[in-house]
Write a protein that holds these residues in place. Sequence first.
Motif, PDB file in Angstrom:
ATOM      1  N   SER A 130       0.823  -1.211   0.000  1.00 24.63           N
ATOM      2  CA  SER A 130       0.000   0.000   0.000  1.00 24.63           C
ATOM      3  C   SER A 130       0.855   1.257   0.000  1.00 24.63           C
ATOM      4  CB  SER A 130      -0.935  -0.001   1.218  1.00 24.63           C
ATOM      5  OG  SER A 130      -1.851  -1.071   1.135  1.00 24.63           O
ATOM      6  N   TRP A 131       1.964   1.225   0.721  1.00 17.72           N
ATOM      7  CA  TRP A 131       2.855   2.380   0.733  1.00 17.72           C
ATOM      8  C   TRP A 131       3.484   2.605  -0.649  1.00 17.72           C
ATOM      9  CZ3 TRP A 131       3.510   5.710   4.811  1.00 17.72           C
ATOM     10  CH2 TRP A 131       2.950   5.308   6.021  1.00 17.72           C
ATOM     11  N   VAL A 132       3.749   1.522  -1.349  1.00 21.59           N
ATOM     12  CA  VAL A 132       4.305   1.647  -2.694  1.00 21.59           C
ATOM     13  C   VAL A 132       3.252   2.190  -3.652  1.00 21.59           C
ATOM     14  CG1 VAL A 132       5.408   0.417  -4.600  1.00 21.59           C
ATOM     15  CG2 VAL A 132       5.920  -0.223  -2.233  1.00 21.59           C
ATOM     16  N   TYR A 133       2.037   1.631  -3.594  1.00 21.15           N
ATOM     17  CA  TYR A 133       0.981   2.073  -4.498  1.00 21.15           C
ATOM     18  C   TYR A 133       0.625   3.540  -4.280  1.00 21.15           C
ATOM     19  CZ  TYR A 133       0.203  -2.987  -4.928  1.00 21.15           C
ATOM     20  OH  TYR A 133       0.355  -4.332  -5.124  1.00 21.15           O
TER      21      TYR A 133
ATOM     22  N   SER B  35      -3.839   2.580 -11.810  1.00 19.91           N
ATOM     23  CA  SER B  35      -5.234   2.149 -11.912  1.00 19.91           C
ATOM     24  C   SER B  35      -5.454   0.731 -11.426  1.00 19.91           C
ATOM     25  CB  SER B  35      -5.699   2.244 -13.370  1.00 19.91           C
ATOM     26  OG  SER B  35      -4.948   1.351 -14.196  1.00 19.91           O
ATOM     27  N   GLY B  36      -4.380   0.032 -11.033  1.00 18.09           N
ATOM     28  CA  GLY B  36      -4.513  -1.354 -10.619  1.00 18.09           C
ATOM     29  C   GLY B  36      -4.232  -2.334 -11.734  1.00 18.09           C
ATOM     30  N   TYR B  37      -4.027  -1.832 -12.945  1.00 20.01           N
ATOM     31  CA  TYR B  37      -3.736  -2.677 -14.099  1.00 20.01           C
ATOM     32  C   TYR B  37      -2.430  -2.215 -14.741  1.00 20.01           C
ATOM     33  CZ  TYR B  37      -8.742  -3.506 -13.511  1.00 20.01           C
ATOM     34  OH  TYR B  37      -9.972  -3.791 -12.996  1.00 20.01           O
ATOM     35  N   GLY B  38      -1.630  -3.177 -15.155  1.00 17.68           N
ATOM     36  CA  GLY B  38      -0.397  -2.845 -15.841  1.00 17.68           C
ATOM     37  C   GLY B  38       0.690  -2.391 -14.880  1.00 17.68           C
TER      38      GLY B  38
ATOM     39  N   ARG C  14     -14.840   2.828  -3.185  1.00 14.76           N
ATOM     40  CA  ARG C  14     -15.414   3.493  -4.345  1.00 14.76           C
ATOM     41  C   ARG C  14     -14.328   3.859  -5.365  1.00 14.76           C
ATOM     42  NH1 ARG C  14     -20.187   5.182  -4.165  1.00 14.76           N
ATOM     43  NH2 ARG C  14     -20.131   5.402  -1.892  1.00 14.76           N
ATOM     44  N   TYR C  15     -13.212   4.360  -4.910  1.00 15.06           N
ATOM     45  CA  TYR C  15     -12.148   4.770  -5.816  1.00 15.06           C
ATOM     46  C   TYR C  15     -11.341   3.578  -6.336  1.00 15.06           C
ATOM     47  CZ  TYR C  15     -12.760   9.762  -5.142  1.00 15.06           C
ATOM     48  OH  TYR C  15     -13.263  11.038  -5.154  1.00 15.06           O
ATOM     49  N   ALA C  16     -11.256   2.506  -5.557  1.00 15.10           N
ATOM     50  CA  ALA C  16     -10.432   1.372  -5.971  1.00 15.10           C
ATOM     51  C   ALA C  16     -11.195   0.372  -6.833  1.00 15.10           C
ATOM     52  CB  ALA C  16      -9.867   0.662  -4.738  1.00 15.10           C
ATOM     53  N   PHE C  17     -12.454   0.075  -6.473  1.00 20.39           N
ATOM     54  CA  PHE C  17     -13.164  -1.020  -7.137  1.00 20.39           C
ATOM     55  C   PHE C  17     -14.481  -0.614  -7.774  1.00 20.39           C
ATOM     56  CE2 PHE C  17     -10.865  -2.790  -3.430  1.00 20.39           C
ATOM     57  CZ  PHE C  17      -9.929  -3.530  -4.111  1.00 20.39           C
ATOM     58  N   GLN C  18     -14.977   0.581  -7.483  1.00 23.46           N
ATOM     59  CA  GLN C  18     -16.265   0.987  -8.043  1.00 23.46           C
ATOM     60  C   GLN C  18     -16.200   2.438  -8.533  1.00 23.46           C
ATOM     61  OE1 GLN C  18     -19.574   1.112  -5.266  1.00 23.46           O
ATOM     62  NE2 GLN C  18     -20.864  -0.055  -6.653  1.00 23.46           N
TER      63      GLN C  18
ATOM     64  N   GLU D  81     -16.298   5.807 -11.034  1.00 19.71           N
ATOM     65  CA  GLU D  81     -17.132   6.283 -12.134  1.00 19.71           C
ATOM     66  C   GLU D  81     -16.363   6.260 -13.448  1.00 19.71           C
ATOM     67  OE1 GLU D  81     -18.539  10.107 -11.061  1.00 19.71           O
ATOM     68  OE2 GLU D  81     -19.811   9.363  -9.417  1.00 19.71           O
ATOM     69  N   GLY D  82     -15.035   6.385 -13.366  1.00 20.67           N
ATOM     70  CA  GLY D  82     -14.202   6.324 -14.557  1.00 20.67           C
ATOM     71  C   GLY D  82     -13.086   5.308 -14.359  1.00 20.67           C
ATOM     72  N   THR D  83     -11.846   5.746 -14.538  1.00 22.70           N
ATOM     73  CA  THR D  83     -10.690   4.879 -14.357  1.00 22.70           C
ATOM     74  C   THR D  83     -10.430   4.668 -12.874  1.00 22.70           C
ATOM     75  OG1 THR D  83      -9.726   5.766 -16.386  1.00 22.70           O
ATOM     76  CG2 THR D  83      -8.247   4.567 -14.899  1.00 22.70           C
ATOM     77  N   PRO D  84     -10.181   3.433 -12.442  1.00 22.33           N
ATOM     78  CA  PRO D  84      -9.876   3.198 -11.022  1.00 22.33           C
ATOM     79  C   PRO D  84      -8.628   3.959 -10.594  1.00 22.33           C
ATOM     80  CG  PRO D  84     -10.344   1.132 -12.165  1.00 22.33           C
ATOM     81  CD  PRO D  84     -10.234   2.185 -13.220  1.00 22.33           C
ATOM     82  N   ARG D  85      -8.671   4.464  -9.372  1.00 25.68           N
ATOM     83  CA  ARG D  85      -7.526   5.175  -8.797  1.00 25.68           C
ATOM     84  C   ARG D  85      -7.007   4.357  -7.613  1.00 25.68           C
ATOM     85  NH1 ARG D  85      -8.520  11.361  -7.734  1.00 25.68           N
ATOM     86  NH2 ARG D  85      -6.250  11.178  -7.479  1.00 25.68           N
TER      87      ARG D  85
END
Length: 319
Positions: free
Chosen positions: A49-52, A58-61, A271-275, A277-281
């Motif tokens: 989590s500290w690295v992310y 976005s959780g991908y790539g 909400r920001y990680a898995f749900q 409105e646009g690209t996950p943050r």
Amino acid sequence: MLIGAGVSVRSRQGPTLARRMWRHRWHYLFVLPMIVLYLLFTAWPMVASWVYSVFNWSGYGPMTDFVGLANFRDAFSDPLFWRAFRNTGIFALFAIFIQMPLSLLIAIVLNNSALRGRNIYRVLLFLPVVTTTAVVGVVFAVLLDPSGGPINEFLLSHTFLDRPVNFLGSDHLALPTVLVIDMWKGMGVTIVYWLAALQTVPAEMYEAARIDGAGRRQVFFRITVPLLAPLGLVILLLTFVTSLNAFDIVKVMTDGGPNGSTEIMQTYIYRYAFQPEGTPRFGFAAAVGILFGVAVMLMSLIPVLMRRWQQHRSEGADR
């Protein structure tokens, strides 16, 4: 002589750490699955989590967009973040100042040996704890439905209301409604804590107080409360930590709405990680999780410091 002295010193010190570990190798083998699971699902997520949090990811790539502390600054500048933080604090304050005293009073009543059927009452009060939170949320959502819900129908039929109340759809009523339902769901655990603490109070103390003519109020404030104070701080810490785990009931009943009035830190992160409105943050959600975790650790130190202060005070009184 020196060789003999060295051998005697080593014999007094006992076997080396490697030999002791080898002697207990089967014990470590049985503990190994738990250690592996802890490292995979607890230790590693905490470190990751500290690295992310310092990446716009976005959780991908691959993580290539390093943003430093920008995610933390975005959180501090978001009004919804502070509303979620405030609502989470309200859950904690409600549990400490409403749930804990109410649970203590109920525990005192249930601890009375003259009460008939007290074991039945204990089971009924603890039953919501073992009930699935999703089921509780769905059932109460149906009961509180403004269009045909049993509670609104009862209030309307007995002329308590002139129109239905949207308990979960009102900005002002949604949070109090969820707070009460969450307290009803988890109060049984706090009652069990208080019942266990009441068992540590010697019955002779109550008998001596009755002989001296002390009333119930005097017994409560001069015997029960002082003797329960050390364990009360532990119960305070447990209740505080439990009150912060309201994600499931909020998610099922309101999903943080309406208009963010019931948003708490867990639903905000989700909400920001898995749900989104646009690209996950995902990086932003990790940063918010770190801020929330640090805040919880700092607030959890308060009961610990109070406990130490109480111990030092009691030791000074003994001297």
